[in-house]
Design an enzyme around this catalytic site. Sequence first.
Site: not given
Ligand SMILES: *Cc1c(COP(=O)(O)O)cnc(C)c1O
Length: 362
Positions: A35, A132, A257, A305
């Site tokens: 992802k 969640r 800055y 930046m």
């Molecule tokens: C992102 C995610 C993972 C992977 O988690 P990692 O800590 O990167 O291994 C697994 N399951 C779900 C549902 C996730 O959202």
Amino acid sequence: MSRTTVATIHLGALRHNLARLKALAAPAKVMAVVKADAYGHGLERVARALNGEAEAFAVAALGDGLRLRAAGHRQRIVVLSGPDNARDITEMQRLQLDAAIHHEVQLQWLTQVEPARGRLRVWLKIDSGMHRLGFAPERVAEVHAQLAAMPGIDPEIGLLTHFSDSEAFDGEQTPAQIACFTEATGMFDGPRSLSNSAAVLGWPAARGDWVRTGGLLYGLSVVDGKTGADFGFRPAMTLSTRLIAINPIKCGERIGYNGTWTCPEDMPVGVAAVGYGDGYPRSAMAGTPVLVGEQRVPLIGRVSMDLITLDLRHAPAAKIGDRVLLWGPELPVELIAAQSGTISYDLTCGMTRRVLFVEDES
Ligand SMILES: *Cc1c(COP(=O)(O)O)cnc(C)c1O
């Protein structure tokens, strides 16, 4: 000399990490979590590098599944948030994507599945304590029965949950979540998937049939004070740029800055061509290490930046054009994240479009 910020993706490290995950997780199988554009490493690039070895991929949403199918990947692909609307379900059937089902509203859409389009594979997602996504444990039996009665759904229903604290190896949250999941699912067959990366390291009781690992695939750890390398993984990204100026600055002068850093003596200050416009964290504190050539030097002043400023008092050999390494195998991104009040995933995910991506076989 190029002043472009370069993210080098190490394909050999990705393959090494997947092999190590497989060995650690066995007999469970590994879903490679890709992802967020493979945690910023590039979805198609990572999938291609792992193609021969990955038994399944996991993505957040349908669009990433589409990209993987378009790139020719035939493995199982699990969409971790499932369909976002009724139309997504038809698309998931067409693309043969597995759908995680976590909400009532998705059950309503599923009643419209046309079996003629091919059976949809689903994973029933259970909220074992993260709060969640997922069905409450007491609803699992009822939802499972509903899914099992739908003609368009593959009869092998997967069971899935996600941990909130699995990197706390002596904490009480993960055992409670494992117990909750086990009790809620005990009466059902079907593949089980509980563990993310940290759980693979710390919670062997949660192996199940499939682990879902992202971070460690890229060599990234979220375990406090530990790097992926501490567990035998290799970082898959090196972020580097060039030194574009070295200026002698007088004692008492303020740097950058808001003048947040003051020179304690006459000293050389280096300027490197990277900033938050590339994804280097603006929150990186003075003292955050950077490698100029072989030498570790501290960041001073604010990250801007396009530029950062460096204390070169201990790098007398530094010269304009030198390679500056922000993170990579020689400088753990976990360390930079800790200095910036975040986790390594946040940094690799944050690369912007002006960063040039290249690949190597290391
Ligand atoms: C992102 C995610 C993972 C992977 O988690 P990692 O800590 O990167 O291994 C697994 N399951 C779900 C549902 C996730 O959202």
